[in-house]
Design an enzyme around this catalytic site. Structure first.
Site, PDB file in Angstrom:
ATOM      1  N   GLU A  18       0.838  -1.196   0.000  1.00  0.00           N
ATOM      2  CA  GLU A  18       0.000   0.000   0.000  1.00  0.00           C
ATOM      3  C   GLU A  18       0.873   1.246   0.000  1.00  0.00           C
ATOM      4  OE1 GLU A  18      -3.562  -2.105   2.653  1.00  0.00           O
ATOM      5  OE2 GLU A  18      -2.631  -0.228   3.336  1.00  0.00           O
ATOM      6  N   PRO A  19       0.312   2.415  -0.323  1.00  0.00           N
ATOM      7  CA  PRO A  19       1.124   3.644  -0.339  1.00  0.00           C
ATOM      8  C   PRO A  19       1.861   3.908   0.964  1.00  0.00           C
ATOM      9  CG  PRO A  19      -0.986   4.032  -1.393  1.00  0.00           C
ATOM     10  CD  PRO A  19      -1.055   2.651  -0.813  1.00  0.00           C
ATOM     11  N   ARG A  59       8.736 -17.257  -2.077  1.00  0.00           N
ATOM     12  CA  ARG A  59      10.070 -16.668  -1.992  1.00  0.00           C
ATOM     13  C   ARG A  59      11.125 -17.524  -2.687  1.00  0.00           C
ATOM     14  NH1 ARG A  59       8.958 -13.933   3.946  1.00  0.00           N
ATOM     15  NH2 ARG A  59       8.313 -11.920   3.072  1.00  0.00           N
ATOM     16  N   GLU A 111       8.244  -9.455  -3.016  1.00  0.00           N
ATOM     17  CA  GLU A 111       8.092 -10.638  -2.165  1.00  0.00           C
ATOM     18  C   GLU A 111       8.938 -10.532  -0.890  1.00  0.00           C
ATOM     19  OE1 GLU A 111       5.987 -13.782  -2.857  1.00  0.00           O
ATOM     20  OE2 GLU A 111       5.208 -11.904  -3.609  1.00  0.00           O
ATOM     21  N   GLY A 112       9.188  -9.292  -0.449  1.00  0.00           N
ATOM     22  CA  GLY A 112       9.987  -9.064   0.754  1.00  0.00           C
ATOM     23  C   GLY A 112      11.380  -8.600   0.382  1.00  0.00           C
ATOM     24  N   THR A 166       1.533  -6.897  -9.476  1.00  0.00           N
ATOM     25  CA  THR A 166       2.033  -7.538 -10.696  1.00  0.00           C
ATOM     26  C   THR A 166       0.879  -8.178 -11.462  1.00  0.00           C
ATOM     27  OG1 THR A 166       4.161  -7.982  -9.643  1.00  0.00           O
ATOM     28  CG2 THR A 166       3.627  -9.260 -11.607  1.00  0.00           C
ATOM     29  N   GLY A 221      32.121  -4.381 -20.924  1.00  0.00           N
ATOM     30  CA  GLY A 221      32.593  -3.117 -21.474  1.00  0.00           C
ATOM     31  C   GLY A 221      31.490  -2.373 -22.213  1.00  0.00           C
ATOM     32  N   ASP A 253       6.280 -18.527   2.087  1.00  0.00           N
ATOM     33  CA  ASP A 253       7.192 -19.658   2.209  1.00  0.00           C
ATOM     34  C   ASP A 253       7.277 -20.447   0.902  1.00  0.00           C
ATOM     35  OD1 ASP A 253       7.548 -18.906   4.807  1.00  0.00           O
ATOM     36  OD2 ASP A 253       6.211 -20.423   5.661  1.00  0.00           O
TER      37      ASP A 253
END
Length: 391
Positions: free
Chosen positions: A124-125, A244, A368-369, A155, A344, A241
């Site tokens: 959330e904001p 992640r 996701e954290g 997403t 490069g 769980d």
């Protein structure tokens, strides 16, 4: 067979269209429609595809050693994200919300939601890393819940047909009151407000969604209505769980792509890493750096496979899931940026995908954290501290 299939998709569809949809941000990758039909067919036939829809924790009393949905998802996504992270996140019916449904929904809900494409609405904001601080509310009204609030960085928020939204049944009761609800996109109380322009994963849409008196039936709640202050919000957190290690797998995939291309560029420059394997004392700096990056990549890969294996075998993996996410997220940004440097001028230009992989990888250390939150979770688990004791 799964890894081969995913690699073919990545090499024949994702890679050739990678730059196209990086430039055409927010355009739907129509090439994915064929893939979604293929994956649907595999799931209907009992085979596992490379998406997140089949994620679920095995029963703790399962017999024998299992490599199941979590392992196959991780292995498949490594290959898909070797092709393109944004396109992998755009696969229909394979959203992170689908992983939440697989982890928390009951059998009746799973049957009713079969074939849906679900995004995940948590952030959330005023609430980012601290998921327990969300302010979106879900108030019981007869046989319905009324949801009000705003979610950002969702997403697949525009393209999906359902959204799994986290909301509090009673903000006064803290994190224990946080529950997840499945909301259909045709609900008049939910509106996509805008799409975000991003550094990377541009082929994946990221939306802001508002909920204004959004009414959903009680059956939209995933899990129990009961607010158990002793349990906390372990039910909704169980999703992490499972997901992640999935995000860690994405990081492993894009980092592998960068390493493989960098190896080719070094070989073209006459600096083949293989030539110095037995003669490290005279190894050029570029080759030494490359070997260090490979070691970091392998460590992250093994941590991720362990976390997925534990979930498949009914073992608590919250610590290992956070370890894999923290290690892989940091590794991917380190590897892709350093590979762009080793390349490069080629690494900085759009003639190569190295610069794109460096941009794409950054989100994998955030969503996701975040990296910092994962390290905090790891510290709490290792020290036996609660979230109140170690902030």
């Amino acid at each position: 067979m799964l890894v081969h299939q995913a690699n073919q998709v990545a090499s024949e569809i994702f890679r050739p269209n990678s730059r196209k949809y990086d430039r055409a941000e927010h355009d739907y990758p129509k090439e994915l429609d064929m893939l979604s039909a293929l994956m649907d067919g595999m799931n209907d036939g009992g085979d596992r595809g490379a998406g997140t829809a089949g994620l679920a924790r095995a029963a703790a009393d399962s017999d024998g050693i299992v490599n199941g949905a979590n392992m196959s998802t991780v292995l498949g996504l490594i290959e898909l994200c070797w092709g393109d992270v944004g396109l992998a996140l755009s696969l229909p019916r394979q959203g992170l919300g689908n992983a939440a449904i697989a982890a928390v929904a009951n059998d009746e809900q799973k049957k009713a939601l079969r074939g849906c494409w679900a995004g995940m609405a948590i952030t959330e904001p005023g609430c980012g890393s601290d998921s327990a601080a969300i302010r979106t509310t879900a108030v019981r009204d007869g046989d319905e819940f009324v949801i009000n609030g705003e979610k950002i960085f969702v997403t697949a928020g525009q393209r999906c047909d359902h959204v799994v939204v986290w909301a509090s049944l009673d903000p006064k009761k803290g994190r224990a009151a946080i529950k997840s609800f499945v909301v259909s996109k045709d609900n008049p109380g939910m509106k996509v407000l805008r799409l975000e322009h991003k550094l990377g994963i541009r082929s994946s849409d990221t939306a802001t969604i508002v909920f204004e008196n959004c009414r959903v039936p009680r059956s939209a709640l995933l899990g129990s209505e009961e607010i158990d202050t002793k349990q906390g919000f372990g039910g909704v957190m169980q999703t992490f769980d499972n997901t992640r290690p999935v995000v860690a797998a994405m990081a492993i995939g894009v980092a592998r792509a960068a390493l493989e291309r960098t190896r080719e560029l070094l070989e073209q420059a006459g600096l083949s890493p293989a030539d110095y394997a037995a003669d490290r004392w005279r190894m050029p700096a570029a080759v030494a750096t490359f070997h260090e990056l490979e070691a970091e990549w392998e460590a992250a890969r093994l941590l991720t496979l362990r976390a997925a294996w534990m979930a498949d075998n009914g073992q608590p993996n919250s610590l290992q899931a956070s370890m894999s996410k923290a290690k892989a997220g940091r590794m991917a940004t380190q590897v892709t940026l350093k590979c762009a440097e080793l390349g490069g001028a080629l690494g900085y230009s759009e003639d190569e995908l190295l610069e794109k992989w460096a941009r794409d990888s950054k989100i994998l250390d955030i969503f996701e954290g975040t990296q910092q939150i994962q390290l905090l979770i790891v510290a709490r688990r290792l020290l036996g501290k609660s979230s109140a004791e170690l902030k």
